[in-house]
Design an enzyme around this catalytic site. Structure first.
Site, mmCIF file in Angstrom:
data_model
loop_
_atom_site.group_PDB
_atom_site.id
_atom_site.type_symbol
_atom_site.label_atom_id
_atom_site.label_comp_id
_atom_site.label_asym_id
_atom_site.label_seq_id
_atom_site.Cartn_x
_atom_site.Cartn_y
_atom_site.Cartn_z
ATOM 1 N N GLU A 10 88.304 34.036 16.439
ATOM 2 C CA GLU A 10 87.845 33.486 15.155
ATOM 3 C C GLU A 10 87.957 34.482 14.008
ATOM 4 O O GLU A 10 87.862 34.095 12.836
ATOM 5 C CB GLU A 10 86.401 32.978 15.282
ATOM 6 C CG GLU A 10 85.307 34.025 15.249
ATOM 7 C CD GLU A 10 85.098 34.811 16.541
ATOM 8 O OE1 GLU A 10 84.147 35.610 16.602
ATOM 9 O OE2 GLU A 10 85.893 34.599 17.492
ATOM 10 N N CYS B 290 83.978 37.764 23.637
ATOM 11 C CA CYS B 290 83.256 39.023 23.494
ATOM 12 C C CYS B 290 82.138 39.127 24.551
ATOM 13 O O CYS B 290 82.411 39.255 25.731
ATOM 14 C CB CYS B 290 82.728 39.191 22.072
ATOM 15 S SG CYS B 290 82.183 40.882 21.695
ATOM 16 N N HIS C 3 88.038 38.784 19.284
ATOM 17 C CA HIS C 3 87.472 37.628 18.580
ATOM 18 C C HIS C 3 88.592 36.771 17.984
ATOM 19 O O HIS C 3 89.120 37.111 16.913
ATOM 20 C CB HIS C 3 86.550 38.097 17.453
ATOM 21 C CG HIS C 3 85.271 38.688 17.917
ATOM 22 N ND1 HIS C 3 84.107 37.951 18.030
ATOM 23 C CD2 HIS C 3 84.953 39.949 18.310
ATOM 24 C CE1 HIS C 3 83.133 38.733 18.463
ATOM 25 N NE2 HIS C 3 83.619 39.943 18.645
#
Length: 213
Positions: A193, A80, A191
């Site tokens: 995650e 990001c 992202h």
């Protein structure tokens, strides 16, 4: 030597990134110590927020050079803001310099574009979107072309060298670069995650990657 260091410069949800890396088997340390970053086997540079604040905090904590060194010498993953900050310049706040590791600019999506369905494009671009991969990469093993990843951003990168583009996505009429790869460096706008199985697979590949393509 530490396995994977997540850079802590006071911006971004570091805990979720660290937990995802731990979930795929990495030994993780979250640190803002330049010496710890320099001793790491691999480095993750996450972040959310403004590029100007990011670069200022890196400089204020003595981290900018450690980040530059890591991005040039060992397996490195930017996420990001950790992608956007790698470029030379951002349009944010009238113009803000980045770290200058990748030639190019960061631009803002135009808000309110009329979409074919009659809706207006919203900024930030937030939610799930498909990613088309421009080339193969070891970190993408088992991640099919067209996989959906999770995004939260208002700005997107425009690298000078199209050869660095690893992935692209689309928001309204704007086809934008959402992943870059060069040597030992990998960076994504999305992202991993927050991207469920596909994101965890990408992170698992990263923690076993030797930085070579």
């Amino acid at each position: 030597m530490n396995d994977t260091v997540v850079i802590d410069f006071g911006m971004g949800n570091l805990r979720s990134v660290a937990k995802a890396l731990e979930h795929v088997g990495a030994r993780v340390r979250v640190s803002g110590d330049p010496a710890v970053i320099r001793s790491a086997a691999r480095v993750v540079f996450p972040g959310q927020g403004a590029i100007g604040s990011c670069v200022a905090r890196l400089a204020g904590h003595g981290l900018a050079e450690a980040v530059r060194e890591a991005a040039l010498t060992k397996p490195f993953l930017g996420i990001c803001l950790g992608l956007q900050a790698l470029l030379e310049f951002s349009e944010e706040d009238g113009g803000v310099p980045g770290l200058g590791l990748v030639a190019g600019r960061v631009r803002r999506f135009v808000d309110g574009e009329l979409l074919p369905g009659g809706e207006r494009r919203k900024v930030p671009h937030m939610g799930w979107n498909q990613v088309g991969f421009a080339k193969s990469h070891p970190v993408l093993a088992g991640v099919p072309d067209g996989t959906w990843f999770y995004f939260v951003h208002s700005y997107y990168v425009c690298p000078t060298d199209d050869g660095l583009v690893l992935g692209r996505s689309q928001h309204g009429s704007t086809a934008f670069t959402c992943a870059l790869a060069r040597g030992n460096l990998l960076a994504t706008q999305f992202h991993p995650e927050k991207s469920h199985h596909a994101g965890l697979r990408l992170l698992a590949n990263f923690v076993s990657w030797d930085g070579k393509t």
